[in-house]
Motif scaffolding. Sequence first.
Motif, PDB file in Angstrom:
ATOM      1  N   THR A  19      23.410  31.231 -52.364  1.00 39.95           N
ATOM      2  CA  THR A  19      23.065  31.662 -51.000  1.00 39.95           C
ATOM      3  C   THR A  19      23.317  30.549 -49.993  1.00 39.95           C
ATOM      4  O   THR A  19      23.625  30.824 -48.829  1.00 39.95           O
ATOM      5  CB  THR A  19      21.598  32.113 -50.906  1.00 39.95           C
ATOM      6  OG1 THR A  19      20.736  31.092 -51.434  1.00 39.95           O
ATOM      7  CG2 THR A  19      21.369  33.397 -51.685  1.00 39.95           C
ATOM      8  N   ARG A  20      23.197  29.297 -50.416  1.00 34.26           N
ATOM      9  CA  ARG A  20      23.483  28.180 -49.510  1.00 34.26           C
ATOM     10  C   ARG A  20      24.979  28.060 -49.228  1.00 34.26           C
ATOM     11  O   ARG A  20      25.377  27.560 -48.177  1.00 34.26           O
ATOM     12  CB  ARG A  20      22.967  26.866 -50.106  1.00 34.26           C
ATOM     13  CG  ARG A  20      21.455  26.726 -50.159  1.00 34.26           C
ATOM     14  CD  ARG A  20      20.790  27.076 -48.864  1.00 34.26           C
ATOM     15  NE  ARG A  20      19.396  26.669 -48.842  1.00 34.26           N
ATOM     16  CZ  ARG A  20      18.509  27.086 -47.962  1.00 34.26           C
ATOM     17  NH1 ARG A  20      18.862  27.951 -47.034  1.00 34.26           N
ATOM     18  NH2 ARG A  20      17.261  26.662 -47.994  1.00 34.26           N
ATOM     19  N   LEU A  21      25.787  28.513 -50.154  1.00 37.17           N
ATOM     20  CA  LEU A  21      27.232  28.474 -49.945  1.00 37.17           C
ATOM     21  C   LEU A  21      27.689  29.544 -48.959  1.00 37.17           C
ATOM     22  O   LEU A  21      28.764  29.425 -48.368  1.00 37.17           O
ATOM     23  CB  LEU A  21      27.960  28.682 -51.277  1.00 37.17           C
ATOM     24  CG  LEU A  21      28.018  27.491 -52.237  1.00 37.17           C
ATOM     25  CD1 LEU A  21      28.537  27.932 -53.599  1.00 37.17           C
ATOM     26  CD2 LEU A  21      28.884  26.376 -51.672  1.00 37.17           C
ATOM     27  N   SER A  22      26.869  30.582 -48.788  1.00 41.95           N
ATOM     28  CA  SER A  22      27.262  31.696 -47.933  1.00 41.95           C
ATOM     29  C   SER A  22      26.599  31.623 -46.560  1.00 41.95           C
ATOM     30  O   SER A  22      25.379  31.561 -46.458  1.00 41.95           O
ATOM     31  CB  SER A  22      26.878  33.025 -48.597  1.00 41.95           C
ATOM     32  OG  SER A  22      27.113  34.096 -47.716  1.00 41.95           O
ATOM     33  N   PRO A  23      27.401  31.642 -45.479  1.00 39.82           N
ATOM     34  CA  PRO A  23      26.834  31.642 -44.123  1.00 39.82           C
ATOM     35  C   PRO A  23      26.268  32.999 -43.715  1.00 39.82           C
ATOM     36  O   PRO A  23      25.691  33.136 -42.645  1.00 39.82           O
ATOM     37  CB  PRO A  23      28.037  31.259 -43.256  1.00 39.82           C
ATOM     38  CG  PRO A  23      29.214  31.773 -44.013  1.00 39.82           C
ATOM     39  CD  PRO A  23      28.871  31.614 -45.467  1.00 39.82           C
ATOM     40  N   VAL A  24      26.453  34.016 -44.580  1.00 41.12           N
ATOM     41  CA  VAL A  24      25.959  35.354 -44.261  1.00 41.12           C
ATOM     42  C   VAL A  24      24.430  35.385 -44.239  1.00 41.12           C
ATOM     43  O   VAL A  24      23.816  36.070 -43.423  1.00 41.12           O
ATOM     44  CB  VAL A  24      26.500  36.378 -45.282  1.00 41.12           C
ATOM     45  CG1 VAL A  24      25.836  37.743 -45.095  1.00 41.12           C
ATOM     46  CG2 VAL A  24      28.011  36.500 -45.158  1.00 41.12           C
ATOM     47  N   PHE A  25      23.801  34.627 -45.133  1.00 40.70           N
ATOM     48  CA  PHE A  25      22.349  34.633 -45.229  1.00 40.70           C
ATOM     49  C   PHE A  25      21.752  33.748 -44.129  1.00 40.70           C
ATOM     50  O   PHE A  25      22.141  32.582 -43.994  1.00 40.70           O
ATOM     51  CB  PHE A  25      21.902  34.123 -46.606  1.00 40.70           C
ATOM     52  CG  PHE A  25      22.374  34.987 -47.743  1.00 40.70           C
ATOM     53  CD1 PHE A  25      21.675  36.132 -48.101  1.00 40.70           C
ATOM     54  CD2 PHE A  25      23.536  34.676 -48.431  1.00 40.70           C
ATOM     55  CE1 PHE A  25      22.116  36.943 -49.134  1.00 40.70           C
ATOM     56  CE2 PHE A  25      23.987  35.479 -49.470  1.00 40.70           C
ATOM     57  CZ  PHE A  25      23.274  36.615 -49.822  1.00 40.70           C
TER      58      PHE A  25
ATOM     59  N   ILE B 183      26.480  21.599 -48.699  1.00 42.07           N
ATOM     60  CA  ILE B 183      27.400  20.496 -48.409  1.00 42.07           C
ATOM     61  C   ILE B 183      28.766  20.963 -47.887  1.00 42.07           C
ATOM     62  O   ILE B 183      29.232  20.450 -46.851  1.00 42.07           O
ATOM     63  CB  ILE B 183      27.561  19.590 -49.646  1.00 42.07           C
ATOM     64  CG1 ILE B 183      26.243  18.859 -49.924  1.00 42.07           C
ATOM     65  CG2 ILE B 183      28.686  18.587 -49.439  1.00 42.07           C
ATOM     66  CD1 ILE B 183      26.260  17.989 -51.162  1.00 42.07           C
ATOM     67  N   PRO B 184      29.458  21.898 -48.549  1.00 38.73           N
ATOM     68  CA  PRO B 184      30.777  22.305 -48.017  1.00 38.73           C
ATOM     69  C   PRO B 184      30.712  22.852 -46.588  1.00 38.73           C
ATOM     70  O   PRO B 184      31.499  22.434 -45.721  1.00 38.73           O
ATOM     71  CB  PRO B 184      31.224  23.400 -49.005  1.00 38.73           C
ATOM     72  CG  PRO B 184      30.481  23.107 -50.263  1.00 38.73           C
ATOM     73  CD  PRO B 184      29.142  22.590 -49.814  1.00 38.73           C
ATOM     74  N   GLY B 185      29.778  23.755 -46.341  1.00 44.07           N
ATOM     75  CA  GLY B 185      29.650  24.319 -44.999  1.00 44.07           C
ATOM     76  C   GLY B 185      29.263  23.274 -43.971  1.00 44.07           C
ATOM     77  O   GLY B 185      29.744  23.302 -42.828  1.00 44.07           O
ATOM     78  N   THR B 186      28.392  22.349 -44.363  1.00 47.44           N
ATOM     79  CA  THR B 186      27.965  21.285 -43.450  1.00 47.44           C
ATOM     80  C   THR B 186      29.146  20.447 -43.005  1.00 47.44           C
ATOM     81  O   THR B 186      29.341  20.197 -41.807  1.00 47.44           O
ATOM     82  CB  THR B 186      26.925  20.376 -44.143  1.00 47.44           C
ATOM     83  OG1 THR B 186      25.735  21.135 -44.403  1.00 47.44           O
ATOM     84  CG2 THR B 186      26.580  19.183 -43.256  1.00 47.44           C
TER      85      THR B 186
ATOM     86  N   ILE C 144      35.804  28.701 -44.506  1.00 51.36           N
ATOM     87  CA  ILE C 144      34.370  28.983 -44.498  1.00 51.36           C
ATOM     88  C   ILE C 144      34.117  30.460 -44.795  1.00 51.36           C
ATOM     89  O   ILE C 144      33.221  30.808 -45.577  1.00 51.36           O
ATOM     90  CB  ILE C 144      33.756  28.610 -43.130  1.00 51.36           C
ATOM     91  CG1 ILE C 144      33.813  27.092 -42.920  1.00 51.36           C
ATOM     92  CG2 ILE C 144      32.309  29.097 -43.035  1.00 51.36           C
ATOM     93  CD1 ILE C 144      33.370  26.652 -41.543  1.00 51.36           C
ATOM     94  N   ARG C 145      34.904  31.340 -44.184  1.00 53.53           N
ATOM     95  CA  ARG C 145      34.729  32.774 -44.394  1.00 53.53           C
ATOM     96  C   ARG C 145      35.007  33.181 -45.835  1.00 53.53           C
ATOM     97  O   ARG C 145      34.277  33.990 -46.423  1.00 53.53           O
ATOM     98  CB  ARG C 145      35.652  33.550 -43.449  1.00 53.53           C
ATOM     99  CG  ARG C 145      35.257  33.444 -41.987  1.00 53.53           C
ATOM    100  CD  ARG C 145      36.344  33.990 -41.092  1.00 53.53           C
ATOM    101  NE  ARG C 145      36.027  33.809 -39.675  1.00 53.53           N
ATOM    102  CZ  ARG C 145      36.903  33.974 -38.688  1.00 53.53           C
ATOM    103  NH1 ARG C 145      38.151  34.342 -38.973  1.00 53.53           N
ATOM    104  NH2 ARG C 145      36.542  33.784 -37.437  1.00 53.53           N
ATOM    105  N   ILE C 146      36.061  32.625 -46.402  1.00 53.42           N
ATOM    106  CA  ILE C 146      36.428  32.974 -47.776  1.00 53.42           C
ATOM    107  C   ILE C 146      35.371  32.494 -48.766  1.00 53.42           C
ATOM    108  O   ILE C 146      34.941  33.239 -49.657  1.00 53.42           O
ATOM    109  CB  ILE C 146      37.810  32.386 -48.133  1.00 53.42           C
ATOM    110  CG1 ILE C 146      38.897  33.082 -47.305  1.00 53.42           C
ATOM    111  CG2 ILE C 146      38.095  32.561 -49.629  1.00 53.42           C
ATOM    112  CD1 ILE C 146      40.265  32.443 -47.428  1.00 53.42           C
TER     113      ILE C 146
END
Length: 261
Positions: free
Chosen positions: A155-161, A188-191, A222-224
């Motif tokens: 869930t942390r990897l997904s910006p949807v939540f 970390i990746p999204g940050t 990020i979307r993928i």
Amino acid sequence: MKRQFLPRHQRQLYKLTLFTLLVVGTTLLIAANPAFAQESATGSGFNPQEWLRNALQWIQDLGPIGAIAFMVLYIIATVAFLPGSILTLGAGVVFDVVLGSIYVFIGATLGATAAFLVGRYLARGWVAQKIAGNEKFKAIDDAVGGEGFKIVLLTRLSPVFPFNLLNYAYGLTGVSLKDYFFGSVGMIPGTIMYVYIGSLAGSLAMVGTEAQPTNPAVQWTIRIIGLIATVAVTVYVTKVAKKALDEKVSDDVVLDESVSD
């Protein structure tokens, strides 16, 4: 009489101390009533994005100790349902990509942990009472809690939540504090990507606005990643919950048969 002035570093430390005291006091108020925090963040007459931009400008002028002020600000913003995206993007302008990513990750992790503890100790008891009479729901809750690290990570990897709301929500589940804390590495990746996008703005005034420069390749990445993580966590949670439910139903059948005999 000649006016006396404090050295620059002492003035900065004094400002940071006052800021920290204000943050601690506000955090305690919010911890006592999370609903108040959400209403304050969305209430009329208060523009959280503009307020956070002004705070970032003040932090930028603090010099070396600005990093501490930034992380403290990120903690209170997380607990108070303020838009952390502005701070993440702004970190790219104030601190550049590498240091900005580090400071965001530390602040976000500590803030998320604080919100998790608020949700757990102020509301978890109430939730436990509600599910006490529903053994099937409790079985699912326990099963999901047992797989906490993987679920939090995905869930942390997904910006949807929604980040802020999810922090409180996890406190209401059976996820352990350890799994929740270490699952935060999924941020970390999204940050890094969002801090990088923020660094392209070059000015805090452009952060979070339509005029802010973007990088299409990074945005699509990020979307993928978010899409893959969203599908993965949905499938995984469904699988875990179904397994727990099937086991509970099976146990109930065995118990009924033994009683009948």
